[in-house]
Design an enzyme around this catalytic site. Sequence first.
Site, PDB file in Angstrom:
ATOM      1  N   PRO A   1      -1.670  -9.022  -4.493  1.00  0.00           N
ATOM      2  CA  PRO A   1      -2.196  -7.783  -3.916  1.00  0.00           C
ATOM      3  C   PRO A   1      -1.696  -7.587  -2.475  1.00  0.00           C
ATOM      4  CG  PRO A   1      -3.972  -9.194  -4.755  1.00  0.00           C
ATOM      5  CD  PRO A   1      -2.725 -10.004  -4.779  1.00  0.00           C
TER       6      PRO A   1
ATOM      7  N   GLU B   1      -7.507 -17.110  -6.913  1.00  0.00           N
ATOM      8  CA  GLU B   1      -7.342 -16.287  -5.708  1.00  0.00           C
ATOM      9  C   GLU B   1      -5.889 -16.274  -5.249  1.00  0.00           C
ATOM     10  OE1 GLU B   1     -10.723 -15.173  -6.270  1.00  0.00           O
ATOM     11  OE2 GLU B   1     -10.059 -14.535  -4.278  1.00  0.00           O
TER      12      GLU B   1
ATOM     13  N   ARG C   1      14.767  -1.538 -18.071  1.00  0.00           N
ATOM     14  CA  ARG C   1      15.201  -0.235 -18.576  1.00  0.00           C
ATOM     15  C   ARG C   1      16.359   0.323 -17.748  1.00  0.00           C
ATOM     16  NH1 ARG C   1      13.354   4.268 -15.893  1.00  0.00           N
ATOM     17  NH2 ARG C   1      13.544   5.648 -17.711  1.00  0.00           N
TER      18      ARG C   1
ATOM     19  N   ASP D   1      15.502  10.042 -13.806  1.00  0.00           N
ATOM     20  CA  ASP D   1      14.175   9.456 -13.773  1.00  0.00           C
ATOM     21  C   ASP D   1      13.285  10.183 -12.770  1.00  0.00           C
ATOM     22  OD1 ASP D   1      14.166   5.832 -14.270  1.00  0.00           O
ATOM     23  OD2 ASP D   1      13.674   7.531 -15.554  1.00  0.00           O
TER      24      ASP D   1
HETATM   25  C1  LIG Z   1      -7.475 -12.476  -1.989  1.00  0.00           C
HETATM   26  O1  LIG Z   1      -7.860 -11.500  -2.926  1.00  0.00           O
HETATM   27  C2  LIG Z   1      -7.428 -11.668  -4.202  1.00  0.00           C
HETATM   28  C3  LIG Z   1      -6.253 -12.352  -4.493  1.00  0.00           C
HETATM   29  C4  LIG Z   1      -5.866 -12.527  -5.837  1.00  0.00           C
HETATM   30  C5  LIG Z   1      -6.653 -12.014  -6.851  1.00  0.00           C
HETATM   31  C6  LIG Z   1      -6.295 -12.193  -8.292  1.00  0.00           C
HETATM   32  N1  LIG Z   1      -4.883 -12.553  -8.432  1.00  0.00           N
HETATM   33  C7  LIG Z   1      -4.443 -13.829  -8.589  1.00  0.00           C
HETATM   34  C8  LIG Z   1      -3.064 -13.810  -8.693  1.00  0.00           C
HETATM   35  C9  LIG Z   1      -2.649 -12.475  -8.620  1.00  0.00           C
HETATM   36  C10 LIG Z   1      -1.397 -11.840  -8.660  1.00  0.00           C
HETATM   37  C11 LIG Z   1      -1.324 -10.472  -8.485  1.00  0.00           C
HETATM   38  C12 LIG Z   1      -2.491  -9.721  -8.293  1.00  0.00           C
HETATM   39  C13 LIG Z   1      -2.390  -8.273  -8.040  1.00  0.00           C
HETATM   40  C14 LIG Z   1      -1.243  -7.552  -7.788  1.00  0.00           C
HETATM   41  C15 LIG Z   1      -1.661  -6.235  -7.557  1.00  0.00           C
HETATM   42  N2  LIG Z   1      -0.858  -5.147  -7.253  1.00  0.00           N
HETATM   43  N3  LIG Z   1      -2.984  -6.194  -7.677  1.00  0.00           N
HETATM   44  N4  LIG Z   1      -3.447  -7.445  -7.962  1.00  0.00           N
HETATM   45  C16 LIG Z   1      -3.749 -10.324  -8.275  1.00  0.00           C
HETATM   46  C17 LIG Z   1      -3.815 -11.699  -8.444  1.00  0.00           C
HETATM   47  C18 LIG Z   1      -7.802 -11.310  -6.555  1.00  0.00           C
HETATM   48  C19 LIG Z   1      -8.197 -11.161  -5.228  1.00  0.00           C
END
Ligand SMILES: COc1ccc(Cn2ccc3ccc(-c4cc(N)[nH]n4)cc32)cc1
Length: 241
Positions: A87, A114, A156, A171
């Site tokens: 994220p 996490e 793609r 696209d």
């Molecule tokens: C620190 O806060 C958090 C950190 C991780 C998580 C859960 N989590 C664990 C690995 C992982 C990989 C990618 C993503 C992700 C990517 C996007 N665009 N949204 N969420 C989420 C992910 C929840 C919360």
Amino acid sequence: PPFRVDVVTIFPEYLAPLRQSLLGKAAERGLVSVGVHDLRQWTDDVHRTVDDAPYGGGPGMVMKPEPWARALEAVRPPGTRLVVPTPAGRPFTQAVAAEWAREPGLVFACGRYEGIDQRVADWAAEAGPVSEVSIGDYVLAGGESAVLVMVEAVTRLLPGVVGNRESVEYDSHADGLLEGPAYTRPASWRGHDVPPVLLSGDHAAIARWRRAESLRRTAARRPDLLAALPEGALTAADRAV
Ligand SMILES: COc1ccc(Cn2ccc3ccc(-c4cc(N)[nH]n4)cc32)cc1
């Protein structure tokens, strides 16, 4: 040589769709080769532990570095880009997809809990490019869905994967704008008619109308894209929309 995709995850079954549909055909035709690997294969305790409590405290668990290093040493060809969905990543965009499609392949590290101990990305950068990317401003439970999204967006764009080359060139987002509305038969449907210009055969008028619809929709739905357009991207006719 086929574009090589390797994914390391604790939920290998989640990536089964990579073998279906568009990717399936591309794989059959030798355009793409996909490997999915279970991270737990590189643990050495009886419980096959991949997570531990976070230093500094805080909720949840963090993925241990050692299993990841062993997996990546086994799976990642030297110099291959490592993609880590998170994220907290840089935005994954069509431009990024196009850049990656020109490379020989990608390795994806799917985190859960996490996230992954930061030292894994830092260590992996010693053996090739590492991209920590986000597919959008919402929080998923892990990286697997993001990998499905990115693999589809990148593959793609590979030559030969999408039959109709033009559909890739034209696209959405290709010209920095959203694509406008699309229509097909019947011309009149449940009281809703196709815009007459599209049935006129006047291709210049059709092109003008489509451009105007693209601009109108982009202004309404994605003003940020409009603001980001380079100087001169908009003609006088565009501004009149
Ligand atoms: C620190 O806060 C958090 C950190 C991780 C998580 C859960 N989590 C664990 C690995 C992982 C990989 C990618 C993503 C992700 C990517 C996007 N665009 N949204 N969420 C989420 C992910 C929840 C919360």
